[in-house]
Scaffold this motif. Sequence first.
Motif, PDB file in Angstrom:
ATOM      1  N   LEU A   7       0.938  -1.219  -0.021  1.00 41.04           N
ATOM      2  CA  LEU A   7      -0.015   0.036   0.001  1.00 41.04           C
ATOM      3  C   LEU A   7       0.873   1.358   0.021  1.00 41.04           C
ATOM      4  CD1 LEU A   7      -2.667  -1.054   2.704  1.00 41.04           C
ATOM      5  CD2 LEU A   7      -2.873  -0.905   0.050  1.00 41.04           C
ATOM      6  N   SER A   8       0.490   2.166  -0.790  1.00 36.19           N
ATOM      7  CA  SER A   8       1.186   3.725  -0.907  1.00 36.19           C
ATOM      8  C   SER A   8       0.433   4.362   0.389  1.00 36.19           C
ATOM      9  CB  SER A   8       0.739   4.328  -2.111  1.00 36.19           C
ATOM     10  OG  SER A   8      -0.545   4.509  -2.204  1.00 36.19           O
ATOM     11  N   GLU A   9       1.266   5.318   0.733  1.00 32.72           N
ATOM     12  CA  GLU A   9       0.702   6.445   1.606  1.00 32.72           C
ATOM     13  C   GLU A   9      -0.724   6.769   1.548  1.00 32.72           C
ATOM     14  OE1 GLU A   9       3.515   9.551   2.472  1.00 32.72           O
ATOM     15  OE2 GLU A   9       5.118   8.284   2.747  1.00 32.72           O
ATOM     16  N   GLU A  10      -1.004   7.327   0.387  1.00 33.51           N
ATOM     17  CA  GLU A  10      -2.273   7.522  -0.221  1.00 33.51           C
ATOM     18  C   GLU A  10      -3.383   6.220   0.231  1.00 33.51           C
ATOM     19  OE1 GLU A  10       0.683   9.896  -2.327  1.00 33.51           O
ATOM     20  OE2 GLU A  10       0.248   7.826  -2.194  1.00 33.51           O
ATOM     21  N   GLN A  11      -2.982   5.331  -0.355  1.00 37.82           N
ATOM     22  CA  GLN A  11      -3.819   4.172  -0.066  1.00 37.82           C
ATOM     23  C   GLN A  11      -4.232   4.063   1.543  1.00 37.82           C
ATOM     24  OE1 GLN A  11      -1.656   1.416  -2.331  1.00 37.82           O
ATOM     25  NE2 GLN A  11      -3.206   1.303  -3.763  1.00 37.82           N
ATOM     26  N   LEU A  12      -3.056   4.068   2.356  1.00 37.13           N
ATOM     27  CA  LEU A  12      -3.363   4.117   3.846  1.00 37.13           C
ATOM     28  C   LEU A  12      -4.145   5.139   4.266  1.00 37.13           C
ATOM     29  CD1 LEU A  12       0.415   2.901   4.781  1.00 37.13           C
ATOM     30  CD2 LEU A  12      -1.633   1.529   5.177  1.00 37.13           C
ATOM     31  N   ALA A  13      -3.898   6.220   3.906  1.00 36.71           N
ATOM     32  CA  ALA A  13      -4.888   7.357   4.303  1.00 36.71           C
ATOM     33  C   ALA A  13      -6.234   7.089   3.967  1.00 36.71           C
ATOM     34  CB  ALA A  13      -4.178   8.796   3.586  1.00 36.71           C
ATOM     35  N   PHE A  14      -6.543   6.653   2.598  1.00 36.80           N
ATOM     36  CA  PHE A  14      -7.775   6.136   2.412  1.00 36.80           C
ATOM     37  C   PHE A  14      -8.396   5.230   3.203  1.00 36.80           C
ATOM     38  CE2 PHE A  14      -9.847   2.484   0.232  1.00 36.80           C
ATOM     39  CZ  PHE A  14     -11.183   2.967   0.140  1.00 36.80           C
ATOM     40  N   TYR A  15      -7.945   4.191   3.729  1.00 36.38           N
ATOM     41  CA  TYR A  15      -8.245   3.025   4.519  1.00 36.38           C
ATOM     42  C   TYR A  15      -8.671   3.605   5.873  1.00 36.38           C
ATOM     43  CZ  TYR A  15      -7.391  -0.984   1.386  1.00 36.38           C
ATOM     44  OH  TYR A  15      -7.614  -1.678   0.425  1.00 36.38           O
ATOM     45  N   LYS A  16      -7.921   4.834   6.254  1.00 30.75           N
ATOM     46  CA  LYS A  16      -8.182   5.337   7.502  1.00 30.75           C
ATOM     47  C   LYS A  16      -9.595   5.967   7.729  1.00 30.75           C
ATOM     48  CE  LYS A  16      -3.151   5.707   8.971  1.00 30.75           C
ATOM     49  NZ  LYS A  16      -2.190   6.636   9.165  1.00 30.75           N
ATOM     50  N   VAL A 196     -18.424   0.934   0.616  1.00 39.13           N
ATOM     51  CA  VAL A 196     -17.156   1.725  -0.147  1.00 39.13           C
ATOM     52  C   VAL A 196     -17.934   1.560  -1.886  1.00 39.13           C
ATOM     53  CG1 VAL A 196     -14.929   1.396  -0.743  1.00 39.13           C
ATOM     54  CG2 VAL A 196     -15.514   1.109   1.340  1.00 39.13           C
ATOM     55  N   PHE A 197     -17.403   2.643  -2.267  1.00 35.88           N
ATOM     56  CA  PHE A 197     -17.812   2.800  -3.803  1.00 35.88           C
ATOM     57  C   PHE A 197     -16.471   3.017  -4.447  1.00 35.88           C
ATOM     58  CE2 PHE A 197     -21.765   3.902  -1.474  1.00 35.88           C
ATOM     59  CZ  PHE A 197     -22.571   2.798  -2.040  1.00 35.88           C
ATOM     60  N   GLY A 198     -16.286   2.384  -5.354  1.00 36.35           N
ATOM     61  CA  GLY A 198     -14.967   2.439  -6.319  1.00 36.35           C
ATOM     62  C   GLY A 198     -15.584   2.469  -7.806  1.00 36.35           C
ATOM     63  N   VAL A 199     -14.608   2.901  -8.388  1.00 36.80           N
ATOM     64  CA  VAL A 199     -14.796   2.996 -10.026  1.00 36.80           C
ATOM     65  C   VAL A 199     -13.596   2.439 -10.739  1.00 36.80           C
ATOM     66  CG1 VAL A 199     -15.314   4.615 -12.064  1.00 36.80           C
ATOM     67  CG2 VAL A 199     -16.455   4.768  -9.723  1.00 36.80           C
ATOM     68  N   GLN A 200     -13.664   1.770 -11.700  1.00 40.11           N
ATOM     69  CA  GLN A 200     -12.730   1.227 -12.620  1.00 40.11           C
ATOM     70  C   GLN A 200     -12.972   1.889 -14.092  1.00 40.11           C
ATOM     71  OE1 GLN A 200     -11.281  -3.041 -11.711  1.00 40.11           O
ATOM     72  NE2 GLN A 200     -13.344  -3.138 -12.229  1.00 40.11           N
ATOM     73  N   ILE A 201     -11.894   2.513 -14.402  1.00 41.39           N
ATOM     74  CA  ILE A 201     -11.678   3.018 -15.778  1.00 41.39           C
ATOM     75  C   ILE A 201     -10.807   2.351 -16.745  1.00 41.39           C
ATOM     76  CG2 ILE A 201     -11.559   5.086 -17.053  1.00 41.39           C
ATOM     77  CD1 ILE A 201     -11.875   6.734 -14.738  1.00 41.39           C
ATOM     78  N   THR A 202     -11.214   1.779 -17.785  1.00 39.04           N
ATOM     79  CA  THR A 202     -10.191   0.867 -18.591  1.00 39.04           C
ATOM     80  C   THR A 202      -9.459   1.836 -19.688  1.00 39.04           C
ATOM     81  OG1 THR A 202     -11.429  -1.044 -18.330  1.00 39.04           O
ATOM     82  CG2 THR A 202      -9.891  -1.126 -20.186  1.00 39.04           C
ATOM     83  N   VAL A 223     -16.807   9.592  -4.657  1.00 37.13           N
ATOM     84  CA  VAL A 223     -16.579   8.238  -4.709  1.00 37.13           C
ATOM     85  C   VAL A 223     -15.392   8.133  -3.965  1.00 37.13           C
ATOM     86  CG1 VAL A 223     -17.751   7.804  -6.957  1.00 37.13           C
ATOM     87  CG2 VAL A 223     -15.323   8.117  -6.672  1.00 37.13           C
ATOM     88  N   ASP A 224     -15.190   6.793  -3.315  1.00 30.40           N
ATOM     89  CA  ASP A 224     -14.095   6.651  -2.168  1.00 30.40           C
ATOM     90  C   ASP A 224     -12.459   6.207  -3.296  1.00 30.40           C
ATOM     91  OD1 ASP A 224     -15.489   6.402   0.036  1.00 30.40           O
ATOM     92  OD2 ASP A 224     -16.556   4.826  -0.821  1.00 30.40           O
ATOM     93  N   TRP A 225     -12.876   5.617  -4.355  1.00 31.66           N
ATOM     94  CA  TRP A 225     -11.454   5.595  -5.018  1.00 31.66           C
ATOM     95  C   TRP A 225     -11.751   5.256  -6.542  1.00 31.66           C
ATOM     96  CZ3 TRP A 225     -11.907   0.689  -7.396  1.00 31.66           C
ATOM     97  CH2 TRP A 225     -12.483  -0.294  -6.779  1.00 31.66           C
ATOM     98  N   ILE A 293      -6.945   7.825  -6.128  1.00 31.53           N
ATOM     99  CA  ILE A 293      -6.940   7.368  -7.607  1.00 31.53           C
ATOM    100  C   ILE A 293      -5.450   6.811  -7.818  1.00 31.53           C
ATOM    101  CG2 ILE A 293      -6.949   8.388  -9.891  1.00 31.53           C
ATOM    102  CD1 ILE A 293      -8.447  10.797  -9.064  1.00 31.53           C
ATOM    103  N   TRP A 294      -5.628   5.657  -8.508  1.00 28.68           N
ATOM    104  CA  TRP A 294      -4.099   5.035  -8.561  1.00 28.68           C
ATOM    105  C   TRP A 294      -4.586   4.241  -9.852  1.00 28.68           C
ATOM    106  CZ3 TRP A 294      -7.705   2.606  -5.337  1.00 28.68           C
ATOM    107  CH2 TRP A 294      -7.840   1.521  -5.533  1.00 28.68           C
TER     108      TRP A 294
END
Length: 393
Positions: A7-16, A196-202, A223-225, A293-294
């Motif tokens: 996990l990146s720092e941004e991802q850890l911040a999201f989980y918090k 939790v609401f996420g979006v995938q963009i291809t 959205v969350d991610w 966003i990743w």
Amino acid sequence: MWTKEFLSEEQLAFYKLHPWYYAEFEKFSIRTSNIIELYKSREGYRKFLPPYVGISLTYKCNLTCKMCFQDDRSKYEHEMSTDKLIEIADEIKDWETFPWVTLWGGEPLLNKNFRTVYERFQEAAGVVTILTNGVLLHHYLDLISDASYKTVWVFSIDGTEDIHDEIRGKKGSFKKTMNNLRNAVQLRNSLETQNVFGVQITVTRQNLDSIKVLCQELVEIGVDWVVLNNLWFLTETESDLYLNQLTQYDYLQLSEDISSKGFVLERDLLPDPHKVHKIIEECKEMSKTGTLIWSMPNHDLDESVRHYNPTLRKGPNTMSCYKNLVKMDIDVDGSVVACKQFPDIIYGSVESQSIKDIWLSNLRFKMQDQIVESNGFSICNMCPDKALSVKYQ
């Protein structure tokens, strides 16, 4: 994002921001890491049931996406019955390990008894993930209102309105999906439920210029991610190589219609890798607003150039992984397969065996050993789940 070490720092911040989600992710992360370490030591790994279970509910879909790898498999008609799906859920519940369960398709909301299936798996799982195009979600907003459910809703959206509708093959689909997503996020926020609401963009050439605008709109919705998926595609030569590699697994049943043909895409879908890298990096900057966003795979510029240039991918270029140690994928007809994207290797069927017996069979472990020892398949190099690869471990 299979283990927290990646996990990146941004991802850890999201989980918090979502303590219940982080607590569940940490639990499954630890189980995943433990199983992999036991496998490396060759001690005790055979007794563990999978921390993750993915189940395809249907190949039916209400959209016809240009880059969909399932396009050549949409003709499959045989689907597990609702009774069989409930039987699977009840067996998983009896494990008392509460795995992370993903329900997908096709479009899973097209399953005629989706509500019943969803509710039954909520009883059996620690978290349920739904992969959906979101067009039909307005029929199920009450599920988001239930405080006892833990759900990750993953929407697939491919650009701003005109571009999305063109890629998806149905005018008006963008408005329906975005309205449903907006209403679902607002409902979750007002009731403080465990969703939790996420979006995938291809990423494709067609939607590349619209991605930043779309990401901004998704950030405004809350959205969350958002994950930007690099396009997974093969050349005819790479598809044929995969078919030849499958012959090494002659002790297993193989699918009649080899799935790799669905990944051989028109060249006009392939975007400029330099532009892809630039736009992805610019979109990641929006993560500072609260929406994570990743990209997957998370390429640097050189990796992006190799990814989108088949001439630079010549050679074995394989990447074996431990995914089969920790995730069970059940295809729409009940086949337990090695990979949901490439369900060609079949090592059992829920129509004739319990999923526990299939998972703990010598046949599956023999297959897993061969995948690791032979460095997997040439197609695996483009997989977004690289955190589970032998190379990354």
